[in-house]
Design an enzyme around this catalytic site. Structure first.
Site, PDB file in Angstrom:
ATOM      1  N   TYR A 137       0.815  -1.375   0.091  1.00 14.44           N
ATOM      2  CA  TYR A 137       0.197  -0.154  -0.088  1.00 14.44           C
ATOM      3  C   TYR A 137       0.816   1.340   0.088  1.00 14.44           C
ATOM      4  CZ  TYR A 137      -3.224  -3.616   1.456  1.00 14.44           C
ATOM      5  OH  TYR A 137      -4.125  -4.666   1.366  1.00 14.44           O
ATOM      6  N   HIS A 138       2.057   1.303   0.215  1.00 13.17           N
ATOM      7  CA  HIS A 138       3.081   2.335   0.415  1.00 13.17           C
ATOM      8  C   HIS A 138       4.371   2.252  -0.244  1.00 13.17           C
ATOM      9  CE1 HIS A 138       4.549   5.591   2.914  1.00 13.17           C
ATOM     10  NE2 HIS A 138       3.494   5.991   3.161  1.00 13.17           N
ATOM     11  N   PHE A 139       4.511   2.295  -1.285  1.00 11.31           N
ATOM     12  CA  PHE A 139       3.444   2.406  -2.383  1.00 11.31           C
ATOM     13  C   PHE A 139       3.954   1.543  -3.359  1.00 11.31           C
ATOM     14  CE2 PHE A 139       4.035   6.789  -0.456  1.00 11.31           C
ATOM     15  CZ  PHE A 139       2.560   7.007  -0.212  1.00 11.31           C
TER      16      PHE A 139
END
Length: 152
Positions: free
Chosen positions: A32-34
């Site tokens: 999710y990051h990233f």
């Protein structure tokens, strides 16, 4: 702890500790990051520092006490960390003797480095509380034993 952000303890005395986190692309946060430009979130760096402080207090109090953070001050983040590097975090408890008493508030100074460059720095205030109020003894003891093993 869902995310363990200390992989090894390199040095420790009664008031300071140095720990290492190996940043692997397999960490679930990078999903999710990233996804196309993975970097370690600043919040994880700070959480790793808190975890390191807990390890110091656990060892010094023989798992009788732990810390909870109260106030974060003056944190600065100087560079992004990417998978494939390490993060060494140095944490020092200020103005303490190494004997921790319940409800004491302690100022903590922290510096994170990677490849001998400062990545982040700051301080926080934490409170000493009963270990059993927030942690599970057996899993915490096993984790600390692993961190202090000579070779992984």
């Amino acid at each position: 702890m869902r995310s363990l952000l200390v992989d090894r303890v390199l040095e420790m005395n009664t008031t300071s500790i140095l720990g290492r986190k190996y940043l692997s692309i397999n960490e679930d946060i990078y999903e999710y990051h990233f996804p196309k430009n993975p970097v370690m979130p600043a919040a994880y760096m700070v959480e790793g520092a808190v975890q390191l402080g807990r390890i110091l207090v656990w060892k010094q109090s023989q798992f009788q006490h732990t810390i909870i953070p109260l106030i974060f001050k003056k944190f600065k983040f100087h560079k992004m960390l990417r998978p494939g590097t390490t993060l060494d975090t140095s944490l020092t408890f200020m103005d303490v003797s190494g004997e921790y008493q319940l409800l004491d508030e302690i100022k903590v100074k922290v510096v994170g480095t990677s490849n001998e460059e400062v990545v982040f720095e700051g301080s926080f205030v934490c409170k000493i509380v009963d270990f059993e109020d927030i942690h599970h003894l057996e899993s915490s003891e096993n984790y600390v034993q692993y961190l202090f093993e000579e070779q992984h």
